[in-house]
Motif scaffolding. Structure first.
Motif, mmCIF file in Angstrom:
data_model
loop_
_atom_site.group_PDB
_atom_site.id
_atom_site.type_symbol
_atom_site.label_atom_id
_atom_site.label_comp_id
_atom_site.label_asym_id
_atom_site.label_seq_id
_atom_site.Cartn_x
_atom_site.Cartn_y
_atom_site.Cartn_z
ATOM 1 N N MET A 2 0.810 -1.218 0.000
ATOM 2 C CA MET A 2 0.000 0.000 0.000
ATOM 3 C C MET A 2 0.844 1.269 0.000
ATOM 4 O O MET A 2 0.596 2.195 -0.767
ATOM 5 C CB MET A 2 -0.933 -0.010 1.215
ATOM 6 C CG MET A 2 -2.008 -1.075 1.143
ATOM 7 S SD MET A 2 -3.135 -1.012 2.562
ATOM 8 C CE MET A 2 -4.401 -2.192 2.014
ATOM 9 N N PHE A 3 1.842 1.305 0.883
ATOM 10 C CA PHE A 3 2.728 2.470 0.965
ATOM 11 C C PHE A 3 3.920 2.091 1.834
ATOM 12 O O PHE A 3 3.943 1.020 2.461
ATOM 13 C CB PHE A 3 2.013 3.696 1.536
ATOM 14 C CG PHE A 3 1.297 3.457 2.835
ATOM 15 C CD1 PHE A 3 1.939 3.622 4.058
ATOM 16 C CD2 PHE A 3 -0.038 3.070 2.852
ATOM 17 C CE1 PHE A 3 1.287 3.398 5.245
ATOM 18 C CE2 PHE A 3 -0.703 2.839 4.044
ATOM 19 C CZ PHE A 3 -0.038 3.009 5.254
ATOM 20 N N ASP A 40 6.528 7.441 2.172
ATOM 21 C CA ASP A 40 5.370 8.125 1.579
ATOM 22 C C ASP A 40 4.769 9.143 2.538
ATOM 23 O O ASP A 40 4.738 8.920 3.763
ATOM 24 C CB ASP A 40 4.290 7.113 1.201
ATOM 25 C CG ASP A 40 4.600 6.362 -0.070
ATOM 26 O OD1 ASP A 40 4.762 7.021 -1.111
ATOM 27 O OD2 ASP A 40 4.683 5.123 -0.020
ATOM 28 N N VAL A 71 1.475 10.322 3.790
ATOM 29 C CA VAL A 71 0.129 9.751 3.760
ATOM 30 C C VAL A 71 -0.866 10.648 4.493
ATOM 31 O O VAL A 71 -0.540 11.295 5.490
ATOM 32 C CB VAL A 71 0.105 8.320 4.354
ATOM 33 C CG1 VAL A 71 1.000 7.398 3.542
ATOM 34 C CG2 VAL A 71 0.541 8.313 5.810
ATOM 35 N N SER A 108 1.061 11.693 -1.174
ATOM 36 C CA SER A 108 1.073 10.711 -2.254
ATOM 37 C C SER A 108 0.042 9.602 -2.057
ATOM 38 O O SER A 108 -0.272 8.874 -3.001
ATOM 39 C CB SER A 108 2.466 10.080 -2.375
ATOM 40 O OG SER A 108 2.875 9.510 -1.137
ATOM 41 N N VAL A 109 -0.480 9.466 -0.836
ATOM 42 C CA VAL A 109 -1.413 8.384 -0.535
ATOM 43 C C VAL A 109 -2.549 8.896 0.346
ATOM 44 O O VAL A 109 -2.316 9.641 1.299
ATOM 45 C CB VAL A 109 -0.702 7.224 0.207
ATOM 46 C CG1 VAL A 109 -1.680 6.080 0.487
ATOM 47 C CG2 VAL A 109 0.501 6.721 -0.582
ATOM 48 N N VAL A 119 -6.189 -1.403 -2.946
ATOM 49 C CA VAL A 119 -5.299 -0.350 -3.445
ATOM 50 C C VAL A 119 -5.815 0.148 -4.785
ATOM 51 O O VAL A 119 -5.962 -0.629 -5.730
ATOM 52 C CB VAL A 119 -3.850 -0.859 -3.625
ATOM 53 C CG1 VAL A 119 -2.960 0.258 -4.165
ATOM 54 C CG2 VAL A 119 -3.295 -1.392 -2.311
ATOM 55 N N GLU A 121 -4.526 2.456 -7.554
ATOM 56 C CA GLU A 121 -3.232 3.037 -7.903
ATOM 57 C C GLU A 121 -3.343 4.495 -8.355
ATOM 58 O O GLU A 121 -4.366 4.938 -8.857
ATOM 59 C CB GLU A 121 -2.557 2.212 -8.994
ATOM 60 C CG GLU A 121 -2.178 0.799 -8.560
ATOM 61 C CD GLU A 121 -1.036 0.776 -7.554
ATOM 62 O OE1 GLU A 121 -0.450 1.851 -7.271
ATOM 63 O OE2 GLU A 121 -0.738 -0.318 -7.043
ATOM 64 N N GLU A 122 -2.224 5.211 -8.186
ATOM 65 C CA GLU A 122 -2.157 6.592 -8.625
ATOM 66 C C GLU A 122 -2.055 6.661 -10.143
ATOM 67 O O GLU A 122 -1.707 5.677 -10.790
ATOM 68 C CB GLU A 122 -0.950 7.297 -7.994
ATOM 69 C CG GLU A 122 0.398 6.781 -8.461
ATOM 70 C CD GLU A 122 0.890 5.584 -7.668
ATOM 71 O OE1 GLU A 122 2.084 5.274 -7.787
ATOM 72 O OE2 GLU A 122 0.094 4.935 -6.950
ATOM 73 N N ARG A 181 -2.812 7.742 -4.962
ATOM 74 C CA ARG A 181 -3.110 6.375 -4.534
ATOM 75 C C ARG A 181 -4.083 6.405 -3.342
ATOM 76 O O ARG A 181 -3.975 7.240 -2.454
ATOM 77 C CB ARG A 181 -1.832 5.651 -4.140
ATOM 78 C CG ARG A 181 -2.059 4.189 -3.757
ATOM 79 C CD ARG A 181 -0.774 3.507 -3.355
ATOM 80 N NE ARG A 181 0.205 3.554 -4.440
ATOM 81 C CZ ARG A 181 1.396 2.988 -4.371
ATOM 82 N NH1 ARG A 181 1.778 2.362 -3.273
ATOM 83 N NH2 ARG A 181 2.217 3.063 -5.394
ATOM 84 N N LYS A 182 -5.030 5.474 -3.350
ATOM 85 C CA LYS A 182 -6.013 5.379 -2.270
ATOM 86 C C LYS A 182 -5.984 3.954 -1.730
ATOM 87 O O LYS A 182 -6.073 2.990 -2.510
ATOM 88 C CB LYS A 182 -7.412 5.712 -2.808
ATOM 89 C CG LYS A 182 -8.491 5.805 -1.752
ATOM 90 C CD LYS A 182 -9.802 6.207 -2.406
ATOM 91 C CE LYS A 182 -10.955 6.206 -1.418
ATOM 92 N NZ LYS A 182 -12.244 6.475 -2.084
ATOM 93 N N VAL A 183 -5.857 3.802 -0.403
ATOM 94 C CA VAL A 183 -5.691 2.469 0.176
ATOM 95 C C VAL A 183 -6.598 2.256 1.383
ATOM 96 O O VAL A 183 -7.053 3.220 2.019
ATOM 97 C CB VAL A 183 -4.219 2.218 0.580
ATOM 98 C CG1 VAL A 183 -3.297 2.359 -0.621
ATOM 99 C CG2 VAL A 183 -3.783 3.153 1.695
#
Length: 301
Positions: A44-45, A49, A51, A151-152, A184, A186-187, A193-195
């Motif tokens: 996921m990350f 990252d 987050v 980024s997440v 996940v 993805e970006e 990115r979304k988790v």
């Protein structure tokens, strides 16, 4: 009296589908380890990252933020005030208090300042309030993360949430939505990115973690959630789970492992940049900008 499987203390939590009985200390440890394992198994990350945790003030989002903090991740929070009277005001207060408790930054967005509150937007649409609300939250989570350099984006969706969504999509055989259901997202194409680190953790397990960690969360459901089909699906799954422990986890995990790969291979969604705000959309203008246009037209008339 059952004893903790890891020590001689009295067990306070029993998890039949995991064949576990745990004391308070070892349950909290088990929960946090499961979050860590989920993050790593789905990639996921990482610790590098930046987050952003979307926190509503409920047990799941505050719980996952707390677990990430305990695990040593550098994670800030994002709270979107929906403008639903006392419910939203209480949610913001509890979220702010929690951010102060763990010493992390909290970004707060007011829908009323950016577009309009949910009660106003609900009357503007034929869709259920939950649908409008979900669209707006996804939009502002993505927009804010990009604007602030994260980024997440992390959400607190638990296993019960995922099973309810999957059941609804299976009952209507909505293959496009089923193909997009994954821990996940993805970006790319305008999205960060979304988790979902709680995707393998039940609602009960999440609630127990919040309670045993002394997290002060909003216990009431959103007033507009009453009558939502997802609640019915959760009740059905809970009934099956009671008779056959582990059903929820098998239902979701086997979908991810066996079915989704076949659906993804056939998916080809074309995205454009909204000509008004630049956010990704399948059309010319995104749904949030269309809502703003409707509001403006209503004011003019």
């Amino acid at each position: 009296m059952k004893k903790c499987v890891k020590c001689s203390q009295k067990a306070v939590v029993h998890l039949p589908h995991h064949r576990l009985a745990l004391c308070k200390e070892h349950y909290v440890e088990w929960f946090e380890n499961r979050v860590e394992k989920t993050i790593r198994s789905f990639r996921m990350f990482s610790e590098e990252d930046r987050v952003l945790v979307a926190v509503s003030g409920g047990k799941d989002s505050l719980g996952v933020w707390h677990a990430l903090w305990k695990l040593g991740y550098i994670a800030d929070g994002l709270h979107i005030n929906l403008g639903i009277g006392d419910y939203s005001e209480l949610s913001e207060r509890k979220t702010r208090a929690f951010a102060e408790r763990i010493g992390r930054e909290l970004h707060v967005i007011s829908l009323r300042e950016h577009i309009a509150d949910i009660p106003t937007l609900k009357d503007l649409q034929d869709r259920p309030a939950c649908s409008v609300c979900g669209t707006l939250k996804r939009y502002y989570m993505n927009h804010t993360a990009k604007k602030l350099g994260y980024s997440v984006v992390i959400t607190g969706h638990n296993l019960d949430d995922e099973c309810a969504v999957l059941m609804g999509n299976v009952l209507s055989w909505n293959l496009d939505y089923m193909a997009r259901q994954y821990p996940v997202l993805e970006e790319g194409k305008g999205f960060v990115r979304k988790v979902k680190p709680l995707c393998l953790i039940t609602e009960k397990e999440s609630a127990l973690y919040a309670f045993l960690s002394n997290i002060d969360f909003v216990e009431d459901e959103c007033p507009y959630a009453l009558g939502a089909s997802s609640i019915d699906y959760k009740l059905v799954m809970a009934s099956i789970e009671e008779k056959s422990p582990g059903t929820k986890l098998r239902f979701y995990s086997e979908f991810i492992r066996k079915v989704r790969p076949m659906l993804v291979a056939k998916q080809d969604v074309k995205l454009n940049a909204c000509r008004v705000c630049g956010e990704p959309t399948t059309g010319d203008v995104c749904s949030v900008c269309r809502l703003k246009m409707k509001l403006q037209a209503q004011k003019v008339s």
